[in-house]
Design a protein around this motif. Structure first.
Motif, PDB file in Angstrom:
ATOM      1  N   TYR A  35      -5.648  -2.094   4.538  1.00  0.00           N
ATOM      2  CA  TYR A  35      -4.596  -1.499   3.708  1.00  0.00           C
ATOM      3  C   TYR A  35      -4.912  -0.069   3.304  1.00  0.00           C
ATOM      4  CZ  TYR A  35      -2.111  -5.866   3.567  1.00  0.00           C
ATOM      5  OH  TYR A  35      -1.408  -6.982   3.929  1.00  0.00           O
ATOM      6  N   GLN A  36      -5.968   0.481   3.866  1.00  0.00           N
ATOM      7  CA  GLN A  36      -6.367   1.875   3.642  1.00  0.00           C
ATOM      8  C   GLN A  36      -6.408   2.233   2.160  1.00  0.00           C
ATOM      9  OE1 GLN A  36      -3.620   4.093   6.083  1.00  0.00           O
ATOM     10  NE2 GLN A  36      -4.468   3.265   7.956  1.00  0.00           N
ATOM     11  N   LEU A  37      -7.098   1.393   1.401  1.00  0.00           N
ATOM     12  CA  LEU A  37      -7.213   1.631  -0.035  1.00  0.00           C
ATOM     13  C   LEU A  37      -8.226   2.736  -0.287  1.00  0.00           C
ATOM     14  CD1 LEU A  37      -7.242  -2.063  -1.276  1.00  0.00           C
ATOM     15  CD2 LEU A  37      -5.311  -0.492  -1.136  1.00  0.00           C
ATOM     16  N   ILE A  38      -7.766   3.802  -0.879  1.00  0.00           N
ATOM     17  CA  ILE A  38      -8.665   4.918  -1.178  1.00  0.00           C
ATOM     18  C   ILE A  38      -8.889   5.069  -2.669  1.00  0.00           C
ATOM     19  CG2 ILE A  38      -8.151   6.222   0.915  1.00  0.00           C
ATOM     20  CD1 ILE A  38      -6.188   7.886  -0.819  1.00  0.00           C
ATOM     21  N   GLY A  39      -8.288   4.234  -3.443  1.00  0.00           N
ATOM     22  CA  GLY A  39      -8.470   4.268  -4.888  1.00  0.00           C
ATOM     23  C   GLY A  39      -7.792   3.078  -5.522  1.00  0.00           C
ATOM     24  N   VAL A  40      -8.247   2.752  -6.696  1.00  0.00           N
ATOM     25  CA  VAL A  40      -7.638   1.671  -7.449  1.00  0.00           C
ATOM     26  C   VAL A  40      -7.226   2.212  -8.806  1.00  0.00           C
ATOM     27  CG1 VAL A  40      -8.773  -0.253  -6.283  1.00  0.00           C
ATOM     28  CG2 VAL A  40      -9.917   0.850  -8.181  1.00  0.00           C
ATOM     29  N   PRO A  41      -6.107   1.796  -9.314  1.00  0.00           N
ATOM     30  CA  PRO A  41      -5.228   0.812  -8.699  1.00  0.00           C
ATOM     31  C   PRO A  41      -4.375   1.411  -7.583  1.00  0.00           C
ATOM     32  CG  PRO A  41      -4.254   1.566 -10.740  1.00  0.00           C
ATOM     33  CD  PRO A  41      -5.596   2.243 -10.621  1.00  0.00           C
ATOM     34  N   THR A  42      -4.011   0.568  -6.650  1.00  0.00           N
ATOM     35  CA  THR A  42      -3.021   0.902  -5.635  1.00  0.00           C
ATOM     36  C   THR A  42      -1.937  -0.160  -5.741  1.00  0.00           C
ATOM     37  OG1 THR A  42      -4.674   1.857  -4.169  1.00  0.00           O
ATOM     38  CG2 THR A  42      -2.585   1.232  -3.172  1.00  0.00           C
ATOM     39  N   LEU A  43      -0.710   0.290  -5.865  1.00  0.00           N
ATOM     40  CA  LEU A  43       0.417  -0.630  -6.028  1.00  0.00           C
ATOM     41  C   LEU A  43       1.270  -0.607  -4.775  1.00  0.00           C
ATOM     42  CD1 LEU A  43       0.386   1.100  -9.131  1.00  0.00           C
ATOM     43  CD2 LEU A  43       1.113  -1.225  -9.498  1.00  0.00           C
ATOM     44  N   PHE A  44       1.511  -1.791  -4.224  1.00  0.00           N
ATOM     45  CA  PHE A  44       2.363  -1.942  -3.052  1.00  0.00           C
ATOM     46  C   PHE A  44       3.666  -2.582  -3.505  1.00  0.00           C
ATOM     47  CE2 PHE A  44      -1.859  -1.801  -1.313  1.00  0.00           C
ATOM     48  CZ  PHE A  44      -1.712  -1.093  -0.135  1.00  0.00           C
ATOM     49  N   PHE A  45       4.764  -1.978  -3.152  1.00  0.00           N
ATOM     50  CA  PHE A  45       6.082  -2.523  -3.454  1.00  0.00           C
ATOM     51  C   PHE A  45       6.612  -3.133  -2.168  1.00  0.00           C
ATOM     52  CE2 PHE A  45       5.114   0.554  -6.613  1.00  0.00           C
ATOM     53  CZ  PHE A  45       5.605   0.001  -7.782  1.00  0.00           C
ATOM     54  N   VAL A  46       6.706  -4.461  -2.162  1.00  0.00           N
ATOM     55  CA  VAL A  46       7.062  -5.218  -0.965  1.00  0.00           C
ATOM     56  C   VAL A  46       8.421  -5.877  -1.209  1.00  0.00           C
ATOM     57  CG1 VAL A  46       6.327  -7.067   0.587  1.00  0.00           C
ATOM     58  CG2 VAL A  46       4.605  -5.665  -0.590  1.00  0.00           C
ATOM     59  N   ASN A  47       9.349  -5.661  -0.286  1.00  0.00           N
ATOM     60  CA  ASN A  47      10.684  -6.242  -0.474  1.00  0.00           C
ATOM     61  C   ASN A  47      10.689  -7.717  -0.066  1.00  0.00           C
ATOM     62  OD1 ASN A  47      10.944  -6.326   2.345  1.00  0.00           O
ATOM     63  ND2 ASN A  47      12.419  -4.649   2.444  1.00  0.00           N
ATOM     64  N   GLU A  48      11.860  -8.328  -0.186  1.00  0.00           N
ATOM     65  CA  GLU A  48      11.985  -9.763   0.102  1.00  0.00           C
ATOM     66  C   GLU A  48      11.683 -10.111   1.553  1.00  0.00           C
ATOM     67  OE1 GLU A  48      15.936 -10.602  -1.250  1.00  0.00           O
ATOM     68  OE2 GLU A  48      15.258 -11.020  -3.289  1.00  0.00           O
ATOM     69  N   GLN A  49      11.792  -9.151   2.445  1.00  0.00           N
ATOM     70  CA  GLN A  49      11.498  -9.384   3.854  1.00  0.00           C
ATOM     71  C   GLN A  49      10.014  -9.176   4.169  1.00  0.00           C
ATOM     72  OE1 GLN A  49      14.195  -7.282   2.857  1.00  0.00           O
ATOM     73  NE2 GLN A  49      15.444  -9.124   2.947  1.00  0.00           N
ATOM     74  N   GLY A  50       9.226  -8.837   3.165  1.00  0.00           N
ATOM     75  CA  GLY A  50       7.788  -8.638   3.367  1.00  0.00           C
ATOM     76  C   GLY A  50       7.426  -7.252   3.857  1.00  0.00           C
ATOM     77  N   VAL A  51       8.354  -6.313   3.756  1.00  0.00           N
ATOM     78  CA  VAL A  51       8.113  -4.941   4.215  1.00  0.00           C
ATOM     79  C   VAL A  51       7.608  -4.097   3.045  1.00  0.00           C
ATOM     80  CG1 VAL A  51       9.196  -2.865   5.182  1.00  0.00           C
ATOM     81  CG2 VAL A  51       9.903  -5.139   5.972  1.00  0.00           C
ATOM     82  N   ILE A  52       6.498  -3.400   3.264  1.00  0.00           N
ATOM     83  CA  ILE A  52       5.986  -2.492   2.237  1.00  0.00           C
ATOM     84  C   ILE A  52       6.914  -1.285   2.196  1.00  0.00           C
ATOM     85  CG2 ILE A  52       4.084  -0.985   1.531  1.00  0.00           C
ATOM     86  CD1 ILE A  52       2.187  -2.971   2.962  1.00  0.00           C
ATOM     87  N   LYS A  53       7.578  -1.099   1.061  1.00  0.00           N
ATOM     88  CA  LYS A  53       8.554  -0.024   0.924  1.00  0.00           C
ATOM     89  C   LYS A  53       7.979   1.224   0.248  1.00  0.00           C
ATOM     90  CE  LYS A  53      12.261  -0.480   2.013  1.00  0.00           C
ATOM     91  NZ  LYS A  53      12.921  -0.213   3.288  1.00  0.00           N
ATOM     92  N   ARG A  54       6.920   1.040  -0.524  1.00  0.00           N
ATOM     93  CA  ARG A  54       6.350   2.181  -1.257  1.00  0.00           C
ATOM     94  C   ARG A  54       4.938   1.829  -1.697  1.00  0.00           C
ATOM     95  NH1 ARG A  54       9.572   4.907  -6.299  1.00  0.00           N
ATOM     96  NH2 ARG A  54       7.863   6.022  -7.254  1.00  0.00           N
ATOM     97  N   VAL A  55       4.102   2.859  -1.775  1.00  0.00           N
ATOM     98  CA  VAL A  55       2.732   2.709  -2.259  1.00  0.00           C
ATOM     99  C   VAL A  55       2.511   3.786  -3.311  1.00  0.00           C
ATOM    100  CG1 VAL A  55       0.291   2.721  -1.630  1.00  0.00           C
ATOM    101  CG2 VAL A  55       1.967   1.840  -0.014  1.00  0.00           C
ATOM    102  N   ASP A  56       2.005   3.379  -4.466  1.00  0.00           N
ATOM    103  CA  ASP A  56       1.719   4.304  -5.565  1.00  0.00           C
ATOM    104  C   ASP A  56       0.373   3.958  -6.178  1.00  0.00           C
ATOM    105  OD1 ASP A  56       3.913   6.231  -6.241  1.00  0.00           O
ATOM    106  OD2 ASP A  56       5.122   4.404  -6.259  1.00  0.00           O
ATOM    107  N   HIS A  57      -0.104   4.869  -7.023  1.00  0.00           N
ATOM    108  CA  HIS A  57      -1.355   4.610  -7.738  1.00  0.00           C
ATOM    109  C   HIS A  57      -1.136   4.418  -9.230  1.00  0.00           C
ATOM    110  CE1 HIS A  57      -3.985   4.982  -4.314  1.00  0.00           C
ATOM    111  NE2 HIS A  57      -3.222   5.975  -3.918  1.00  0.00           N
ATOM    112  N   SER A  58       0.113   4.479  -9.649  1.00  0.00           N
ATOM    113  CA  SER A  58       0.489   4.106 -11.006  1.00  0.00           C
ATOM    114  C   SER A  58       1.916   3.565 -10.931  1.00  0.00           C
ATOM    115  CB  SER A  58       0.404   5.293 -11.963  1.00  0.00           C
ATOM    116  OG  SER A  58       1.288   6.311 -11.577  1.00  0.00           O
TER     117      SER A  58
END
Length: 94
Positions: free
Chosen positions: A61-84
């Motif tokens: 998942y190429q985590l380069i820092g924590v926290p990392t937030l993944f926003f996953v839709n109902e189809q299981g697709v990652i729609k956005r990645v943020d750190h806050s």
């Protein structure tokens, strides 16, 4: 320290998020069950937490820092990645 701040923020939003039908799942990297459970109890947090004790998710998942937030839709697709957690979090699923 960033995770602690973000967990406190998310705890305050938990009911609002759940009322909108959004499920929040926390993944703890590199910590064991007892450490995580003690922390949650000490701060009176009620989150669903998955454990990644050996940090095997870090690479894929190429985590380069924590926290990392993944926003996953109902189809299981990652729609956005943020750190806050963004103010426009509902838009993150579109």
């Amino acid at each position: 320290p960033h995770c602690r701040v973000e967990l406190k923020h998310l705890s305050g939003l938990r009911d609002e998020i759940a009322a909108k039908g959004i499920q929040m799942i926390i993944v703890s990297l590199g910590e064991d069950k007892n450490t995580v459970q003690d922390y949650l109890e000490r701060h009176n947090y009620d989150f669903d937490v998955l454990l990644d004790e050996d940090q095997s998710l870090e690479g894929p998942y190429q985590l380069i820092g924590v926290p990392t937030l993944f926003f996953v839709n109902e189809q299981g697709v990652i729609k956005r990645v943020d750190h806050s957690f963004p103010d426009d979090y509902e838009e993150a699923f579109k």
